[in-house]
Design an enzyme around this catalytic site. Structure first.
Site: not given
Length: 306
Positions: A197, A211
């Site tokens: 990401s 995350y």
């Protein structure tokens, strides 16, 4: 004559084989010191390349088998569809089995080969089972796309320990378990594409410590597995870093207006669309990237340069 799988496993890291056009076994990888450090004697399998081939064939996955985790929604659906359209048989792995069964039916109706397997990648036994299912159904495994992931928007001090651990268990431990299981089945070499990401490289306007940490760890895992497996096993390991895409997983961001604030930081001036990732994925999964391993491909509209 088809090589005996038990024989190949017994040879372990000493030699790996593939079939040439005449059906004869040829040594692909050897750790014999006389050949140099883990040198390839021949590179004939297009998954990890080396052979001259026509330009259109560089991106073809005809005859290949791929697993895509997290293929029940969002980017995973696009990844599975891209690989199927490139010629691969795809194994759709996700916890929401009803969704992957629906996608498998759609791909099959369109003339592709696809099966759905209920999979929780946080469970190492489940990871082994989906790989076994792929080999049982299609006879081999060539490509793994580690796409499954979860996240939460919550300030660090307010995130409880159980949620933090769950995100790490799925995003980083699950990626590792799937990679281990797949590597054991990739008897002819292969390609692993880990989906990270943009939060592994930058920050956004929302708090996502767990995350972001898990996605940064994926990049480190990618580099380490690449240096372990590319020479010895013929398995290339690379990562894709998507920027900001409107998907089911990011719907909370969209609803809260977080992405509106980020648009000024994206030189391309828009959010990503699933098709924007197709080229990067296909490049890393195919012979087009046969000399690429341990690398990170950022697809973010320029976000990280601002």
């Amino acid at each position: 004559m088809t090589p005996d799988i038990d024989d190949l496993r017994a040879l372990g890291n000493e030699h790996r084989f593939a079939l040439d056009q005449d059906g004869n076994r040829r040594v692909l990888i050897s750790n014999d010191a006389e050949e140099g450090p883990r040198a390839f004697a021949e590179r004939r399998d297009p998954v990890y390349g080396g052979a001259e081939m026509p330009l259109p064939d560089l991106f073809s996955l005809d005859g290949r088998v791929a697993i895509v985790t997290g293929s029940s929604s969002g980017l995973g659906v696009g990844f599975a569809t891209t690989l199927a359209q490139a010629g691969a048989a795809v194994v759709l792995a996700a916890r929401r089995v009803d969704r992957v069964e629906k996608l498998a039916a759609e791909l099959t109706e369109a003339g592709h080969r696809a099966v759905a397997v209920a999979t929780d990648i946080a469970d190492q036994d489940d990871c082994r089972r989906v790989v076994q299912a792929a080999v049982a159904e299609f006879g081999r495994l060539d490509v793994l796309v580690n796409n499954a992931g979860i996240g939460a928007i919550v300030p660090a001090h307010r995130q409880d320990a159980a949620e933090f651990r769950e995100i790490l268990a799925v995003n980083i431990a699950g990626t590792h378990w799937m990679s281990l299981a797949a590597a054991d089945a990739m008897q002819y070499g292969g390609a692993i594409v880990n989906i990270s990401s943009v939060l592994a490289l930058s920050t956004a306007s929302s708090p996502q410590a767990a995350y972001a940490a898990s996605k940064a760890a994926i990049l480190a895992l990618t580099r380490d597995l690449a240096q372990e497996w590319t020479g010895r096993r013929g398995i290339r390991v690379n990562a894709v870093v998507p920027g900001f895409f409107a998907t089911e997983m990011t719907s909370d961001h969209v609803d809260a207006g977080h992405f509106d604030a980020l648009l000024d930081r994206i030189p391309a001036g828009r959010l990503g669309e699933p098709g924007d990732l197709s080229g990067a994925l296909l490049y890393l999964a195919s012979a087009a990237s046969s000399y690429v391993t341990g690398q990170t491909v950022v697809v973010d509209g320029g976000f990280v340069i601002t």
